[in-house]
Design an enzyme around this catalytic site. Sequence first.
Site, PDB file in Angstrom:
ATOM      1  N   LYS A  85      11.374 -64.191  -8.534  1.00 37.34           N
ATOM      2  CA  LYS A  85      12.668 -64.101  -9.229  1.00 37.34           C
ATOM      3  C   LYS A  85      13.522 -63.021  -8.587  1.00 37.34           C
ATOM      4  O   LYS A  85      13.215 -61.845  -8.668  1.00 37.34           O
ATOM      5  CB  LYS A  85      12.500 -63.761 -10.711  1.00 37.34           C
ATOM      6  CG  LYS A  85      13.823 -63.940 -11.463  1.00 37.34           C
ATOM      7  CD  LYS A  85      13.881 -63.227 -12.798  1.00 37.34           C
ATOM      8  CE  LYS A  85      14.313 -61.792 -12.697  1.00 37.34           C
ATOM      9  NZ  LYS A  85      15.753 -61.588 -12.391  1.00 37.34           N
ATOM     10  N   CYS A 109      15.263 -46.722  -3.912  1.00 35.98           N
ATOM     11  CA  CYS A 109      14.292 -46.061  -4.787  1.00 35.98           C
ATOM     12  C   CYS A 109      13.733 -44.805  -4.138  1.00 35.98           C
ATOM     13  O   CYS A 109      13.376 -43.854  -4.822  1.00 35.98           O
ATOM     14  CB  CYS A 109      13.170 -47.018  -5.147  1.00 35.98           C
ATOM     15  SG  CYS A 109      12.545 -47.899  -3.716  1.00 35.98           S
TER      16      CYS A 109
END
Lengths: 476, 288, 327
Positions: free
Chosen positions: A182, A290
Site C-alpha cells: 500500500k 526519517c
Amino acid sequence: MVFEYAPAPESSAVVDIRASYGLFIDGEFVDGHGEPFKSINPADESVLADVARADESDVDRAVKAARTAYDTVWGPMPGRERAKYLYRIARLVQERSRELAVLESIDNGKPIRESRDVDVPLVAAWFFYYAGWADKLAHAGFGPDPRPVGVAGQVIPWNFPLLMLAWKIAPALACGNTVVLKPAETTPLTALLFADICRQADLPPGVVNIVTGAGDTGRALVAHDGIDKVAFTGSTEVGREIARVLAGTGRRLTLELGGKAANIVYEDAALDQAVEGIVNGIFFNQGHVCCAGSRLLVQESVAEEVLERLKARMATLRVGDPLDKNTDIGAINSAEQLAKIRELSAAGEAEGATAWSPPCELPARGFWFAPTVFTDVAQSHRIAREEIFGPVLSVLTFRTPDEAVTKANNTPYGLSAGIWTEKGAQILWTAQRLRAGVVWANTFNKFDPAAPFGGYKESGFGREGGRHGLEGYLSV
Amino acid sequence: MSDRMPERLAVRKTYKLFIGGAFPRSESGRSYVVTDAKGRFTANASQASRKDARDAVAATRKAFPGWSGRTPYNRGQILYRIAEMLEGRRDQFVGELRRAGASKGDAADEVDAAVDRWVWYAGWADKLAAVTGAANPVSGPYFNFSAPEPTGVVAVLAPDSPLLGLVSVVAPVIVSGNTCVVVASEPAPLPSITLAEVLATSDLPGGVVNVLTGRRAEIAPWLASHMDVNALDLTGAAAEDVRALESDAAGNLKRVFRGAETGWTADPGTARMTAFLETKTVWHPMGV
Amino acid sequence: MSTTIRFVRTARFGDAGEVSTETLNGAAELRAFLRGLPGVDRVGAEERAARLASRSIKTTAKAEAIDLAISMVDLTTLEGADTPGKVRALCAKAARPDPSDGTVPKVAAVCVYSDLVDVAVRALAGTGIGVASVATSFPSGRAPLEAKLADTRAAVAAGAAEIDMVIDRGAFLAGDLGKVFDEITAVKEACGTAHLKVILETGELATLDNVRRASWLAMRAGADFIKTSTGKVSPAATLPVTLVMLEAVRDYRAATGRQVGVKPAGGIRTTKDAVRYLVLVNETAGPDWLTPEWFRLGASSLLNDLLMQRRKLSTGVYSGPDYFTLD
C-alpha cells in the site's frame, strides 16, 4: 554581477498521467470498492488523478491473489528464475528512469535533481542488488535451505514513494515471497507506474499487488489473517499501532520509523564539508526524511563560525518548482504536513528559540516552507525532541565529546546520527557510543542497497539493505 | 516428628532476589512456598513485586554501559568463568534439581549441559561480530561496515526448565553485552537464586543479570510495559499471556522474542543471540 | 633555524586589510597557522563540486554566462615554439574574438612567456587588453631566486600588467613554507604595480588540504590572484580544486577585508566547463567575484567553443569549427 539562472524545467511531456487509476491486483488494474480519492500536485495544488480506494474486500482479494501466486508460481520457482525477473525490473526502471523521476517529482513535490539523481537510480540499484541474492540465499548465513515467509503486507510512506517500494518489494520477491503493497495516500502514482513495469517484465500475476488508499486500507492490510509478514515504514505512532495489532498473532514484523538524528560537529571538523553535510542532512527532500539530521549538535567553540557559514550556504538554496533542474528544495508534500511543520515551528518560537530563514520567495500556490534554522534551542524544547519532518533544523551546542554523545542519545529515537571531525579515533569513539542504526561520519544521508539501514529503540526494528535485509523475509 | 534430637540441625538458605549484584528480599516482604515433587515444603522463595521489577530494571540499565563496553574477549572470559564456578558447585545443583523432582541421572545431565552451555556461549562473545557483521561494498568512495551491538536492557521470562532452560535464555542475552532482568521459573525458582550465587562469584559485574522470583503473571506486564526495557524474551510466558505482553511491549517498540520452550538439549543455534542485537552501519568517505 | 618572513596582517591578528610588513619570527607560526586551517574532505568537496556542476544553465542565463566567460579568458600561448607571429595572431583574436560579430566582448588578457611580452604589448596597444606574463622559471620554478626575480623584472619592464608566478612546490612539499612565502613576497616586490597571480600547481600539491594551505600562504604573502595550474601538469584545473580555492578567497576576505582573485587554468576546453566554473564562483565565493577583475579562465581552445555556442544561441543552429579562426 548577478548571475540569474533562467528557469530550466524538466519536461513533463514524458509522463502520461491518466485521469483515474485502479488497484493493481492479480496482474490487472481493477476498480476499488471505496470512494476514490484525488492525488494532487503539492507544488500547485492541481488534481493529478482520481485513485481507487481499496476497502477490506479489495485488500482481501489482493491478499488471496498474492497467496495463490505464492503457492502456485512464485514460491516454487527456482531462485535463479526469480532473479531474472528482478533483473528485468531493474533494467525497466533504468529504461523508464526519466518518466519515473518526473512523475515522482510531480506527485511528491521533491526536486527533479533528487528524484533523477538519487531516488530512481537507487530504485534500480535495489532491484539489481536483491536480484543477485535470489539464487544465493543458501549462502546468506540463514541456514542451508532458508524458506520464504509467504505473503508480505507492506505499507510505505510518502517521502520516498518509489524508493520505499523498492526497499520493500525487492528483498521480499528475492526471498520468494509475494506482496501486497500500500503506497501512501498522497503519493500513489509511481507505485501504479511500477505496476506497469511489472507487467512489462511479465511478472506472474499476483506476485506484486498494489492497493491504494489511506489509513483504513493500511489497517485492513496489516490486520489481514492471510498476511504472514508486515513491513512498515512511517511514523512511530502508527508503528506502535501496528505492533499492537500484530501482538500475539505470531506474524513477522519489521518497522522503520521516525527519528531525531543528532548531527555532531566537532571543532576540528572540515567545516566546509560539515556545512554541506548539515545542509544535506536537513534540507535533502525538504527534510521529509526519517533519518534527517534534524538536531545539529555543534561544539560551542566553533558554533558561531559554523552558523555563519551555514546561513551563508542556506542563502544559496533555491526553493521552488520541483521540476526545475536547479531547484534544491521543492514543495512540502501535503497541506497536512505543512500544518504540522508550521505548528512545531511556532512551538519553537513560543518556547524561546530563535528562527532564521534566508530571504526566499515562495510560490503563491502549493505547499511551501522556507528552510529554517532554530538557534537558542534547549534540549527540552519540542523542536529538539519531536520529529518535524520538514526543512527545519534545531541547533544545540556542547562542550565535550561526552556531552555530545549524551545529548545525541537523549531521545527515544535511534535511527541515524552524524559525526564531523578530522580525528579518526574520535570518529570511532563517537560512532561506538551513539545509539543509532546508521552513523554517517564526515558524510550524511547516504544510502546503498549493500548497506543495512534501520533503527534502534523507537525508530523501529529490522534492517533493510544488505544481507541483513533478507532476514525479515525468510523463515529463519 | 522424630523422637530424638538430630545430630546436627541443617542451616537452611534463605532464597532472596538478586538485584544489582546484591541479594535483597522483596521490598514487599512477601514470599511463596516452593515444594518438592511430592508436594513437601522445600523453601520460601521471595515473591517479587512490581517495585522489585522497577528496581531490577534500574540496576540492569545502570550495568549496561559498563558491560557492553567490555571487550568481547573479556565477556567471553567471564562467561567461561561462570562455567567454572558452576562446575565447582555441581553437587549442590544436582541436589537442588533432585529436590525439584529430577532423577539423579537427569539432574547430573542437566547440570553438565548447563555448564557446557555457558562454555558454548562464552566462545561466541568474540565471534558474533564476524558472523553477523559485514563490510558493505557500497557504490561510492566510502568505507562502510555493519557491526552488531547489544540491544540494551532485556527482560527475560525464563522457562520452567529450572537450570538448563534458565542458562539457555540468559547466556545468549548477556554474551553480546546486553544486561537483563530474568523472571525465574515460578514453580522451580530455587536454582535461579543458587545460579545467582554463581554469577555473583564469577567476576560478572553486578546488575548484568538480575533475578526475580515470584508470580510471572504479576511481574511480566510491568516489565513488558516498562519504557526503559528494550527487549523482551517471552520464552517462559504462558500462551494466554503472550498477546497482552506483546501489546504492552509495543509501547516503546521492544524487540520481542518468543522462542520455543522445548529441546533445551538441542544445538542452541544463534537465534537467541541475534534476537537481541542491533545492527549499526557506519559510513566514512575515503579520500586524500 | 629562524627564517624571518614578512607577514600579511589579518583580522585575526590586527587591522583588517592592511598588507603590512610586520615582521614576525614566523616560519613556525606560519606553519602552525596553515595547519590550523580546517581540513578539506575530498569526497565531500568532490560531491559538492559535482552537484554544482549539475546546475542547468539555459537560454538567457547561458547567453550571459558565455559573454561573461569570454570576458574572463586569459587567452594563453605557452609553447616552446611560440614566435612573435603566433603571439600577434593571438592578440588579434583577443581583441576581436569573432571578426564577424562585433557584439562579442574582448578577452581579459593575453598570457605569454616573458620574452614575448613586448610583442604582445605592441599588438594590443589601444585595445585595453592587458598582457600577462608567466615568470619565475615557469612552469617548474626550479631556478635560483635571483633568476626568478630577473625574469619577473624583465616582464614588468616590457610592459606586463600581470605576472603569473609559480610557487616552489618542492619547498612546499618539503615543509619549507617560509621559503615559499619569502619567494612570493620577493616576486611581489619585483612586480611593482603589476598584479601578481600565484600559480599553486595543484596537480603537484596532490591533496586538497595542501591546496587550501597553499592558497592561504599565497594570499598572506601578498598574491592578488591565486591560480590553479601551469597547464603543463596533469591534472590541471579541476572543479574541486577551484572550489577549495574559492572557499579560501571567500574566507580570506571575511577575515581581512582584502579580496583576492581566482584563476583556474588548464583543461578548460568547453563552454560547459566554463559555465560550471561560473556557477562554482556564483555559489561559493559569490557574485562579487563574477567579474574579470576577480575571476579568470586560463585557456586557449576554450574561446572558440564559447564563440560557437554563442552563435548557436543567436542563430538557432549548431555551428562548426570551420567558422571560427584558429590562431
